[in-house]
Motif scaffolding. Structure first.
Motif, mmCIF file in Angstrom:
data_model
loop_
_atom_site.group_PDB
_atom_site.id
_atom_site.type_symbol
_atom_site.label_atom_id
_atom_site.label_comp_id
_atom_site.label_asym_id
_atom_site.label_seq_id
_atom_site.Cartn_x
_atom_site.Cartn_y
_atom_site.Cartn_z
ATOM 1 N N THR A 128 62.514 -23.518 30.688
ATOM 2 C CA THR A 128 61.134 -23.864 30.325
ATOM 3 C C THR A 128 60.851 -23.446 28.884
ATOM 4 O O THR A 128 61.551 -22.605 28.307
ATOM 5 C CB THR A 128 60.072 -23.278 31.258
ATOM 6 O OG1 THR A 128 59.914 -21.876 31.031
ATOM 7 C CG2 THR A 128 60.420 -23.540 32.718
ATOM 8 N N GLU A 129 59.799 -24.005 28.336
ATOM 9 C CA GLU A 129 59.483 -23.764 26.923
ATOM 10 C C GLU A 129 59.327 -22.282 26.607
ATOM 11 O O GLU A 129 59.781 -21.805 25.560
ATOM 12 C CB GLU A 129 58.191 -24.501 26.537
ATOM 13 C CG GLU A 129 58.313 -26.011 26.578
ATOM 14 C CD GLU A 129 57.864 -26.633 27.894
ATOM 15 O OE1 GLU A 129 57.431 -27.791 27.878
ATOM 16 O OE2 GLU A 129 57.962 -25.953 28.939
ATOM 17 N N LYS A 130 58.699 -21.530 27.512
ATOM 18 C CA LYS A 130 58.397 -20.127 27.217
ATOM 19 C C LYS A 130 59.618 -19.229 27.299
ATOM 20 O O LYS A 130 59.595 -18.088 26.833
ATOM 21 C CB LYS A 130 57.320 -19.603 28.160
ATOM 22 C CG LYS A 130 57.765 -19.464 29.605
ATOM 23 C CD LYS A 130 56.662 -18.913 30.479
ATOM 24 C CE LYS A 130 57.119 -18.819 31.942
ATOM 25 N NZ LYS A 130 56.049 -18.303 32.816
ATOM 26 N N GLY A 131 60.724 -19.734 27.884
ATOM 27 C CA GLY A 131 61.871 -18.878 28.121
ATOM 28 C C GLY A 131 62.710 -18.562 26.906
ATOM 29 O O GLY A 131 63.521 -17.639 26.940
ATOM 30 N N ASP A 186 65.458 -28.721 28.034
ATOM 31 C CA ASP A 186 64.031 -28.481 28.220
ATOM 32 C C ASP A 186 63.209 -29.413 27.336
ATOM 33 O O ASP A 186 63.711 -29.978 26.354
ATOM 34 C CB ASP A 186 63.681 -27.023 27.904
ATOM 35 C CG ASP A 186 63.969 -26.100 29.073
ATOM 36 O OD1 ASP A 186 63.386 -26.316 30.156
ATOM 37 O OD2 ASP A 186 64.778 -25.163 28.912
ATOM 38 N N ASN A 187 61.940 -29.554 27.696
ATOM 39 C CA ASN A 187 61.025 -30.455 26.981
ATOM 40 C C ASN A 187 60.534 -29.803 25.692
ATOM 41 O O ASN A 187 59.410 -29.332 25.593
ATOM 42 C CB ASN A 187 59.824 -30.813 27.874
ATOM 43 C CG ASN A 187 60.213 -31.749 28.984
ATOM 44 O OD1 ASN A 187 60.949 -32.695 28.774
ATOM 45 N ND2 ASN A 187 59.720 -31.473 30.182
ATOM 46 N N LEU A 292 57.713 -37.065 25.587
ATOM 47 C CA LEU A 292 56.797 -35.937 25.407
ATOM 48 C C LEU A 292 55.344 -36.401 25.322
ATOM 49 O O LEU A 292 54.454 -35.801 25.932
ATOM 50 C CB LEU A 292 57.161 -35.158 24.141
ATOM 51 C CG LEU A 292 58.281 -34.131 24.249
ATOM 52 C CD1 LEU A 292 58.686 -33.646 22.866
ATOM 53 C CD2 LEU A 292 57.855 -32.943 25.105
ATOM 54 N N ARG A 293 55.105 -37.477 24.575
ATOM 55 C CA ARG A 293 53.720 -37.889 24.344
ATOM 56 C C ARG A 293 53.158 -38.725 25.483
ATOM 57 O O ARG A 293 51.980 -38.579 25.839
ATOM 58 C CB ARG A 293 53.627 -38.649 23.019
ATOM 59 C CG ARG A 293 53.939 -37.754 21.841
ATOM 60 C CD ARG A 293 53.685 -38.429 20.504
ATOM 61 N NE ARG A 293 53.989 -37.512 19.413
ATOM 62 C CZ ARG A 293 53.795 -37.786 18.128
ATOM 63 N NH1 ARG A 293 53.307 -38.962 17.770
ATOM 64 N NH2 ARG A 293 54.094 -36.887 17.199
ATOM 65 N N GLN A 379 53.247 -29.768 21.283
ATOM 66 C CA GLN A 379 54.099 -30.945 21.133
ATOM 67 C C GLN A 379 53.643 -32.126 21.970
ATOM 68 O O GLN A 379 53.919 -33.277 21.633
ATOM 69 C CB GLN A 379 55.563 -30.608 21.459
ATOM 70 C CG GLN A 379 55.830 -30.159 22.883
ATOM 71 C CD GLN A 379 55.874 -28.652 22.992
ATOM 72 O OE1 GLN A 379 55.252 -27.955 22.204
ATOM 73 N NE2 GLN A 379 56.639 -28.146 23.955
ATOM 74 N N ARG A 380 52.924 -31.875 23.072
ATOM 75 C CA ARG A 380 52.532 -32.970 23.955
ATOM 76 C C ARG A 380 51.234 -33.650 23.515
ATOM 77 O O ARG A 380 51.083 -34.854 23.691
ATOM 78 C CB ARG A 380 52.354 -32.445 25.384
ATOM 79 C CG ARG A 380 53.628 -31.919 25.995
ATOM 80 C CD ARG A 380 53.424 -31.525 27.455
ATOM 81 N NE ARG A 380 54.665 -31.028 28.047
ATOM 82 C CZ ARG A 380 54.852 -30.824 29.338
ATOM 83 N NH1 ARG A 380 53.856 -31.088 30.190
ATOM 84 N NH2 ARG A 380 55.999 -30.378 29.800
ATOM 85 N N ILE A 381 50.308 -32.876 22.979
ATOM 86 C CA ILE A 381 48.979 -33.412 22.646
ATOM 87 C C ILE A 381 48.693 -33.332 21.143
ATOM 88 O O ILE A 381 48.352 -34.324 20.506
ATOM 89 C CB ILE A 381 47.876 -32.656 23.416
ATOM 90 C CG1 ILE A 381 48.149 -32.654 24.933
ATOM 91 C CG2 ILE A 381 46.506 -33.245 23.091
ATOM 92 C CD1 ILE A 381 48.085 -34.004 25.597
#
Length: 499
Positions: A128-131, A186-187, A292-293, A379-381
């Motif tokens: 995951t992103e936070k890892g 991961d994303n 992602l978007r 990155q998504r928004i």
């Protein structure tokens, strides 16, 4: 008493199983982050590739903290059931590509041995992103991240991603063993180069003699992964028991759709993932940005707003006409920020996403998707909003999504019931919002969180006004009414183009 899954020969003919003998194939991959997504995605592609072309490419799965995955898989010899669901129904398949399941606190030496073994030619990751412990501002290490801080203090006893990989690459370099390929799944935008930058920075701080080696001689192919995989629940295990006739503590469920786009840069070789359906390209970035978007960004928006509207599952959100209209608006607006992709119809992609979100057989919780929001929002928004801003495109859909996150960040429903954000910056957000009440103050406060909002948005009065307007409606009228009014005011042509 029902037998527990441990050998393919136990399975009924109706259940697909490995077309190869797992024990005949040695491990060639160490995967860090042995969760449901890996079991639904990379492990499935590897299982198919082994059946088609063989090779010593089975997977040693590693959990960095929890012993749960190892406890589930080890008694089953690494076998587990994947239940695939779509609008037409469900099917079960047992996967044999996992050779071992280990947990770092319990199996440290076995994991270190696997990382330095010449047989290991790929180390893949889904943490995951936070890892990762990435500083979003510099691209290097975030020295406040718990695992990064611990590994900087004691690099000879790593517990985190950066520490483990740099330690292992240094050991291999000293022994004259070629480096493994590092495959981030991961994303994250440009996930391969991003992980390279992280490891090089960590190496400069702890093992400077291998920093240049990592920068120039280790392969970091970028990837784009896509398969909606809900968190497992009791119904998943019951379905696996019914379909296989066996107890399976490691069963997962997922949608039938799957996609994997990969840059083909594997100096030490790779499984025949292309034969299994993976797409190899020279540049993953446009596919990654599209996903992602459009998928991930829309998923986050519907999760925040759906959760606050009382919808437990994504499939429930897709029965809310007002939210569906805003989801389609977001898909269209996100598509407008993307470069053209050969042979990709973004309108058709948007339609396919709406259909996948509506899958009635997947119990994908909005609260699960809303986790770790501060890791996903940029990155998504926000990146899409910056590009839309530069191109003179409407910002309303991204402003609405951002307001939805800010309303979610208040950590209370309209009726006052509280919930945990389950976000790495949860305490920081709570402290920043203490005593802050008006929508304008909330927008100002959250926009000022370090490393989150691009300056170009913070300085855009129109953007700030639109986010504040939506958030004010959500607070004053309630989320459901604010959504209804937003949907009613949305221009029809925007929605129609992707309907």
């Amino acid at each position: 008493m029902t037998d527990r899954l441990s050998h393919p020969d136990q399975l009924p003919e109706s259940v697909a199983r490995p077309s190869y003998t797992p024990a005949d194939h040695g491990p060639g991959i160490v995967h860090i982050g042995l969760g449901a997504f890996h079991k639904a995605h990379q492990a499935v592609y590897t299982d198919t590739a082994l059946g088609l072309h063989g090779g010593d490419w089975r997977i040693i799965g590693v959990s960095l903290r929890s012993p749960e995955a190892a406890g589930e898989l080890a008694p089953q010899n690494g076998l587990y059931t994947v239940i695939e669901r779509d609008m037409q129904g469900s099917s079960a398949r047992v996967i044999g590509s996992i050779a071992a399941a280990l947990c770092l606190p319990d199996d440290r030496q076995s994991i270190l041995d696997a990382l330095v073994s010449p047989a290991t030619r790929i180390v893949s990751l889904t943490v995951t992103e936070k890892g990762y412990g990435i500083d979003r501002t510099t691209g290097g290490v975030d020295i406040t991240h718990p695992a990064i801080a611990a590994d900087l203090a004691t690099p000879e006893a790593p517990i985190g991603v950066a520490g483990l990989l740099v330690w292992a690459l240094a050991q291999r370099h000293a022994q004259g063993t070629p480096p493994f390929t590092v495959l981030c799944c991961d994303n994250l935008p440009e996930n391969g180069p991003m992980l390279r930058e992280l490891l090089v920075d960590f190496a400069r701080r702890t093992a400077p003699d291998v920093a240049e080696h990592i920068a120039t001689e280790v392969a970091f192919p970028a990837t784009m992964v896509d398969r909606i995989t809900p968190a497992r629940n009791a119904d998943t295990l019951a379905a696996a028991r019914e379909m296989t006739g066996l107890e399976d503590a490691a069963a997962i469920e997922t949608e039938r759709f799957t996609q994997w786009v990969i840059e083909d840069h594997f100096p030490q070789g790779r499984p025949a993932w292309d034969a299994a359906g993976a797409i190899f390209v020279q540049d993953v970035a446009p596919f990654e940005m599209m996903k992602l978007r459009m998928l991930n960004g829309t998923h986050s928006m519907l999760a925040w707003c759906g959760f606050l509207s009382g919808h437990r599952y994504v499939r429930d959100v897709m029965r809310d006409a007002a939210l569906v209209g805003l989801i389609r608006r977001h898909l269209h607006t996100a598509a407008a920020t993307l470069p053209a992709l050969p042979d990709v119809d973004l309108g058709a992609y948007a339609d396919a996403l709406a259909t996948r979100f509506a899958n009635p057989h997947l119990a994908h919780e909005t609260y699960q998707i809303a986790m770790d929001s501060t890791e996903k929002l940029p990155q998504r928004i926000l990146a899409a909003a910056v590009d839309a801003q530069a191109a003179g495109l409407p910002l309303r859909a991204f402003a609405f999504a951002t307001a939805g996150w800010m309303r979610y960040a208040l950590a209370r429903h309209d009726n006052g019931d509280e919930y945990g954000l389950r976000d790495p910056r949860e305490a920081e957000i709570a402290a920043a919002l203490s005593g802050v009440e008006s929508a304008a103050e909330i927008v100002k406060t959250l926009s000022a969180l370090p490393g989150l909002f691009p300056e170009t948005l913070r300085q855009d009065a129109q953007w700030q006004s639109e986010v504040t307007e939506v958030l004010d409606a959500m607070i004053a009228l309630g989320v459901k009414e604010a959504i209804r009014r937003e949907a009613s005011a949305s221009p029809g042509p925007e929605v129609a183009q992707v309907s």
